[in-house]
Design a protein around this motif. Structure first.
Motif, PDB file in Angstrom:
ATOM      1  N   ILE A  85     -18.090   0.258   4.319  1.00 47.73           N
ATOM      2  CA  ILE A  85     -18.066   1.603   4.225  1.00 47.73           C
ATOM      3  C   ILE A  85     -19.313   2.383   5.053  1.00 47.73           C
ATOM      4  O   ILE A  85     -19.377   3.271   5.610  1.00 47.73           O
ATOM      5  CB  ILE A  85     -17.906   2.194   2.827  1.00 47.73           C
ATOM      6  N   ASN A  86     -20.474   1.427   4.856  1.00 44.33           N
ATOM      7  CA  ASN A  86     -21.711   2.102   5.359  1.00 44.33           C
ATOM      8  C   ASN A  86     -21.652   2.218   6.946  1.00 44.33           C
ATOM      9  O   ASN A  86     -22.097   3.132   7.404  1.00 44.33           O
ATOM     10  CB  ASN A  86     -23.073   1.068   4.998  1.00 44.33           C
ATOM     11  N   GLU A  87     -21.000   1.212   7.486  1.00 40.92           N
ATOM     12  CA  GLU A  87     -20.683   1.237   8.789  1.00 40.92           C
ATOM     13  C   GLU A  87     -19.586   2.091   9.550  1.00 40.92           C
ATOM     14  O   GLU A  87     -19.489   2.383  10.628  1.00 40.92           O
ATOM     15  CB  GLU A  87     -20.600  -0.366   9.456  1.00 40.92           C
ATOM     16  N   ARG A  88     -18.699   2.595   8.446  1.00 39.63           N
ATOM     17  CA  ARG A  88     -17.652   3.358   8.937  1.00 39.63           C
ATOM     18  C   ARG A  88     -17.510   4.777   8.107  1.00 39.63           C
ATOM     19  O   ARG A  88     -16.319   5.145   8.074  1.00 39.63           O
ATOM     20  CB  ARG A  88     -16.445   2.458   8.298  1.00 39.63           C
ATOM     21  N   LEU A  89     -18.623   5.472   8.055  1.00 40.51           N
ATOM     22  CA  LEU A  89     -18.737   6.582   7.323  1.00 40.51           C
ATOM     23  C   LEU A  89     -18.152   7.684   8.471  1.00 40.51           C
ATOM     24  O   LEU A  89     -17.434   8.625   7.802  1.00 40.51           O
ATOM     25  CB  LEU A  89     -19.948   7.033   7.119  1.00 40.51           C
ATOM     26  N   HIS A 140       0.774  -1.126  -0.036  1.00 45.14           N
ATOM     27  CA  HIS A 140       0.083   0.289   0.102  1.00 45.14           C
ATOM     28  C   HIS A 140       0.853   1.324  -0.004  1.00 45.14           C
ATOM     29  O   HIS A 140       2.082   1.148   0.214  1.00 45.14           O
ATOM     30  CB  HIS A 140      -0.957  -0.018   1.239  1.00 45.14           C
ATOM     31  N   VAL A 141       0.319   2.425  -0.316  1.00 42.84           N
ATOM     32  CA  VAL A 141       0.977   3.674  -0.295  1.00 42.84           C
ATOM     33  C   VAL A 141       1.246   3.974   1.292  1.00 42.84           C
ATOM     34  O   VAL A 141       0.546   3.941   2.059  1.00 42.84           O
ATOM     35  CB  VAL A 141       0.139   4.704  -0.772  1.00 42.84           C
ATOM     36  N   GLU A 142       2.428   4.335   1.536  1.00 43.13           N
ATOM     37  CA  GLU A 142       2.787   5.027   2.880  1.00 43.13           C
ATOM     38  C   GLU A 142       2.097   5.751   3.543  1.00 43.13           C
ATOM     39  O   GLU A 142       1.898   6.787   2.992  1.00 43.13           O
ATOM     40  CB  GLU A 142       4.392   5.298   2.562  1.00 43.13           C
ATOM     41  N   GLY A 143       1.629   5.351   4.559  1.00 39.65           N
ATOM     42  CA  GLY A 143       0.657   6.231   5.353  1.00 39.65           C
ATOM     43  C   GLY A 143      -0.828   6.174   5.075  1.00 39.65           C
ATOM     44  O   GLY A 143      -1.656   7.031   5.642  1.00 39.65           O
ATOM     45  N   ALA A 144      -1.237   5.293   3.924  1.00 42.05           N
ATOM     46  CA  ALA A 144      -2.663   5.333   3.653  1.00 42.05           C
ATOM     47  C   ALA A 144      -3.359   4.539   4.747  1.00 42.05           C
ATOM     48  O   ALA A 144      -2.917   3.862   5.730  1.00 42.05           O
ATOM     49  CB  ALA A 144      -2.671   4.381   2.339  1.00 42.05           C
ATOM     50  N   ARG A 145      -4.780   5.206   4.563  1.00 45.78           N
ATOM     51  CA  ARG A 145      -5.563   4.523   5.741  1.00 45.78           C
ATOM     52  C   ARG A 145      -6.377   3.326   5.038  1.00 45.78           C
ATOM     53  O   ARG A 145      -6.806   3.677   3.757  1.00 45.78           O
ATOM     54  CB  ARG A 145      -6.515   5.448   6.373  1.00 45.78           C
ATOM     55  N   ASN A 146      -6.769   2.369   5.621  1.00 45.53           N
ATOM     56  CA  ASN A 146      -7.440   1.105   4.909  1.00 45.53           C
ATOM     57  C   ASN A 146      -8.971   1.413   5.341  1.00 45.53           C
ATOM     58  O   ASN A 146      -9.134   1.056   6.597  1.00 45.53           O
ATOM     59  CB  ASN A 146      -6.899  -0.078   5.300  1.00 45.53           C
ATOM     60  N   LEU A 147      -9.948   1.561   4.559  1.00 39.50           N
ATOM     61  CA  LEU A 147     -11.395   1.695   4.876  1.00 39.50           C
ATOM     62  C   LEU A 147     -11.863   0.805   3.747  1.00 39.50           C
ATOM     63  O   LEU A 147     -12.288   1.430   2.676  1.00 39.50           O
ATOM     64  CB  LEU A 147     -11.891   3.116   4.831  1.00 39.50           C
ATOM     65  N   PRO A 148     -12.034  -0.360   3.928  1.00 39.24           N
ATOM     66  CA  PRO A 148     -12.487  -1.450   2.909  1.00 39.24           C
ATOM     67  C   PRO A 148     -14.059  -0.871   2.681  1.00 39.24           C
ATOM     68  O   PRO A 148     -14.813  -0.682   3.360  1.00 39.24           O
ATOM     69  CB  PRO A 148     -12.686  -2.815   3.443  1.00 39.24           C
ATOM     70  N   LEU A 149     -14.331  -1.057   1.096  1.00 36.90           N
ATOM     71  CA  LEU A 149     -15.558  -0.702   0.422  1.00 36.90           C
ATOM     72  C   LEU A 149     -16.600  -1.679   1.265  1.00 36.90           C
ATOM     73  O   LEU A 149     -17.856  -1.097   1.536  1.00 36.90           O
ATOM     74  CB  LEU A 149     -15.381  -0.949  -1.086  1.00 36.90           C
ATOM     75  N   SER A 158     -13.196   2.144  -5.894  1.00 42.52           N
ATOM     76  CA  SER A 158     -13.070   3.676  -5.509  1.00 42.52           C
ATOM     77  C   SER A 158     -14.221   4.199  -6.028  1.00 42.52           C
ATOM     78  O   SER A 158     -14.665   5.096  -5.018  1.00 42.52           O
ATOM     79  CB  SER A 158     -11.715   3.903  -5.816  1.00 42.52           C
ATOM     80  N   VAL A 159     -14.479   4.036  -7.253  1.00 42.96           N
ATOM     81  CA  VAL A 159     -15.704   4.831  -7.870  1.00 42.96           C
ATOM     82  C   VAL A 159     -16.995   4.482  -6.984  1.00 42.96           C
ATOM     83  O   VAL A 159     -17.772   5.173  -6.697  1.00 42.96           O
ATOM     84  CB  VAL A 159     -15.877   4.737  -9.321  1.00 42.96           C
ATOM     85  N   ILE A 160     -17.144   3.154  -6.624  1.00 40.53           N
ATOM     86  CA  ILE A 160     -18.182   2.822  -6.055  1.00 40.53           C
ATOM     87  C   ILE A 160     -18.404   3.518  -4.465  1.00 40.53           C
ATOM     88  O   ILE A 160     -19.620   4.032  -3.957  1.00 40.53           O
ATOM     89  CB  ILE A 160     -18.310   1.241  -5.611  1.00 40.53           C
ATOM     90  N   MET A 161     -17.176   3.518  -3.739  1.00 40.14           N
ATOM     91  CA  MET A 161     -17.112   4.175  -2.466  1.00 40.14           C
ATOM     92  C   MET A 161     -17.238   5.676  -2.584  1.00 40.14           C
ATOM     93  O   MET A 161     -18.250   6.343  -1.967  1.00 40.14           O
ATOM     94  CB  MET A 161     -15.856   3.903  -1.927  1.00 40.14           C
ATOM     95  N   GLY A 162     -16.588   6.203  -3.642  1.00 39.49           N
ATOM     96  CA  GLY A 162     -17.073   7.720  -4.013  1.00 39.49           C
ATOM     97  C   GLY A 162     -18.375   8.149  -4.106  1.00 39.49           C
ATOM     98  O   GLY A 162     -19.024   9.069  -4.016  1.00 39.49           O
ATOM     99  N   SER A 163     -19.058   7.284  -4.957  1.00 40.50           N
ATOM    100  CA  SER A 163     -20.530   7.439  -5.299  1.00 40.50           C
ATOM    101  C   SER A 163     -21.535   7.539  -3.827  1.00 40.50           C
ATOM    102  O   SER A 163     -22.291   8.258  -3.783  1.00 40.50           O
ATOM    103  CB  SER A 163     -21.050   6.382  -6.058  1.00 40.50           C
ATOM    104  N   ILE A 164     -20.911   6.412  -2.768  1.00 37.16           N
ATOM    105  CA  ILE A 164     -21.663   6.345  -1.772  1.00 37.16           C
ATOM    106  C   ILE A 164     -21.303   7.727  -0.847  1.00 37.16           C
ATOM    107  O   ILE A 164     -22.326   8.299  -0.285  1.00 37.16           O
ATOM    108  CB  ILE A 164     -21.414   4.881  -1.097  1.00 37.16           C
ATOM    109  N   LEU A 165     -20.026   7.986  -0.864  1.00 37.85           N
ATOM    110  CA  LEU A 165     -19.730   9.284  -0.072  1.00 37.85           C
ATOM    111  C   LEU A 165     -20.450  10.383  -0.489  1.00 37.85           C
ATOM    112  O   LEU A 165     -21.168  11.156   0.030  1.00 37.85           O
ATOM    113  CB  LEU A 165     -18.200   9.403  -0.161  1.00 37.85           C
ATOM    114  N   LYS A 166     -20.423  10.573  -2.006  1.00 31.41           N
ATOM    115  CA  LYS A 166     -21.160  11.733  -2.462  1.00 31.41           C
ATOM    116  C   LYS A 166     -22.700  11.774  -2.228  1.00 31.41           C
ATOM    117  O   LYS A 166     -23.342  12.827  -2.111  1.00 31.41           O
ATOM    118  CB  LYS A 166     -20.916  11.865  -3.933  1.00 31.41           C
TER     119      LYS A 166
END
Length: 468
Positions: free
Chosen positions: A405-409, A393-402, A427-435
């Motif tokens: 995500i509904n339980e971890r908003l 993973h990218v150094e320092g990234a946070r893992n929030l599995p899709l 990521s686009v699925i998650m992004g759509s849920i966030l938006k």
């Protein structure tokens, strides 16, 4: 022995077709049954039996439609209590299909009614065993899907039953027996399934952790439950449909295949509290979509993601579909019990724009652009599964599995961040849920970790718990 595996990749699900002397049997059919009917017609065969290994959780079986259209008898194993007409087999009861013999072996553990079917040819020689979710290639079925049936039916108790079933009913069988499971890699019914979809029982005894000869019951239970995440929300709802029954797929398709004008589509969205589900390619969604709509693309693991992220199979749906893929979308939704489609937007997003209605976009950058701005103070959210994240993973990234995500908003950063997955789909699925929930302060990274790697961003492994 004439047996054919019919594998559906998007569900990682296997049905089986067996034929002998003009008689056929289907094991664990999918919701759409015409392919099985056509296969029997091709062989000049009559479907005599429809065998179910258990009440499935990850898909709605086609047993009812297939029985109605073929005249075949639905068969379940001991202790099953369906709300429709079916033959409940006794343990070791035998069934004849032409010259072949099918013996029911009750193997509780994954569920209480779980049953395997031992296949013997015209000489009486055992050739294969259809194991359902009792035994996979490389794994066994999860033991936590039947707990709601009883207060004292714990996953530990079910795991113990599964240990006994494997040791007493399956492992004593001949090593050259072919194992035919109901699922392969990618299914949420297990945690360590192989990409292979058949194997010999002897090889599984050598390679499958759950079949180690020196394994105690306590060790089996501990290893089986280790790392077993929560099952998707739609699983118990699919079990209910498989037990109680459901509408014919023909009726579901007729009801859902309604072309709606942009005005009618918008009206229904406002009046019916419908969820707007956009199944186009992620790049199309990023470029322009209806505000508040959720993206889950038809080209990916569509049905399981719908089941995992849309909490209720009774949720009314309005669809934005690529032209010509209407029936495919409805069929794939029905496989996981989402039958309440109100219609689809005729003319797609272009019709919506032509009607003068508002659209939205998703901020997105290329991997190279992401690499150019990446710095220690840049916040990165990784939408992949914990195992993927731990591998690199990218150094320092946070893992929030899709997946959850509904339980971890509440864990979403309250500052601008970059969002990525493995290849750009999740990521686009998650992004759509966030938006849809009013969270817009993020930028999607196209092509995910594969593109980030190619852009030269150094990646690191992680051996501690995810989410940090």
């Amino acid at each position: 022995m004439k047996i054919e595996q019919i594998y559906t990749g998007c569900l990682a699900q296997a049905a089986y077709y067996l034929e002998s002397e003009g008689e056929a049997a289907i094991f664990d059919p999918l919701r759409e049954v015409q392919p099985y009917l056509d296969r029997a017609v091709k062989d000049g065969a009559t479907i005599k039996y429809i065998f179910e290994t258990h009440f499935h959780a990850d898909f709605v079986s086609g047993h009812l439609d297939l029985a109605q259209k073929s005249g075949g008898t639905i068969v379940y194993g001991p202790t099953a209590q369906p709300k429709f007409e079916a033959l409940i087999a006794a343990d070791e009861q035998e069934f004849k299909v032409g010259a072949y013999t099918i013996k029911a072996l009750h193997t509780p553990g994954h569920t209480l009614e779980s049953t395997c079917y031992l296949l013997s040819d015209e000489t009486g020689t055992m050739k294969g065993i259809i194991t359902g979710d009792t035994l996979f290639i490389g794994d066994v079925g999860r033991p936590d899907l039947a707990q709601a049936l009883s207060d004292d039916l714990t996953q530990e108790k079910l795991a113990g039953l599964l240990y006994d079933s494997l040791r007493n009913r399956i492992m004593p069988l001949p090593d050259d027996l072919i194992v035919y499971p109901s699922h392969g890699a990618g299914s949420a019914c297990g945690k360590n399934m192989s990409k292979e979809t058949t194997d010999t029982l002897g090889n599984q005894k050598k390679t499958n952790y759950a079949l180690r000869a020196d394994m105690t019951k306590a060790e089996f239970i501990a290893e089986l439950l280790d790392g077993l995440g929560a099952p998707p929300a739609y699983f118990p709802q699919n079990v209910r449909l498989n037990i109680e029954g459901y509408d014919s797929l023909d009726e579901v398709l007729r009801s859902g295949k309604k072309a709606l004008s942009a005005e009618a589509f918008r009206h229904l969205a406002e009046q019916q509290e419908a969820l707007l589900l956009d199944v186009r390619h992620e790049n199309d969604f990023v470029a322009g979509h209806i505000p508040g709509s959720i993206f889950i693309g038809i080209q990916g693991g569509f049905a399981p993601w719908v089941g995992a992220l849309v909490r209720d199979v009774r949720q009314p749906l309005l669809l934005i579909i690529p032209e010509g893929r209407e029936e495919e979308t409805l069929t794939r939704l029905s496989r996981v019990g989402f039958d309440h489609v109100l219609g689809y937007l005729e003319g797609g997003i272009h019709a919506w724009k032509s009607a003068g209605y508002e659209t939205d976009t998703m901020d997105s950058v290329s991997p190279d652009a992401f690499a150019a701005v990446l710095a220690p103070d840049v916040v990165v959210v990784d939408a992949r599964k914990p195992g993927e994240f731990e591998a690199e993973h990218v150094e320092g990234a946070r893992n929030l599995p899709l997946d959850n995500i509904n339980e971890r908003l509440s864990d979403i950063p309250d500052m601008p961040f970059y969002l990525h997955c493995a290849g750009g789909y999740r990521s686009v699925i998650m992004g759509s849920i966030l938006k849809a929930r009013g969270i817009h302060h993020f930028t999607n990274v196209e092509k995910g970790i594969s593109g980030i790697r190619q852009a030269g961003v150094p990646l690191t492994a992680f051996t501690c718990s995810s989410g940090n």
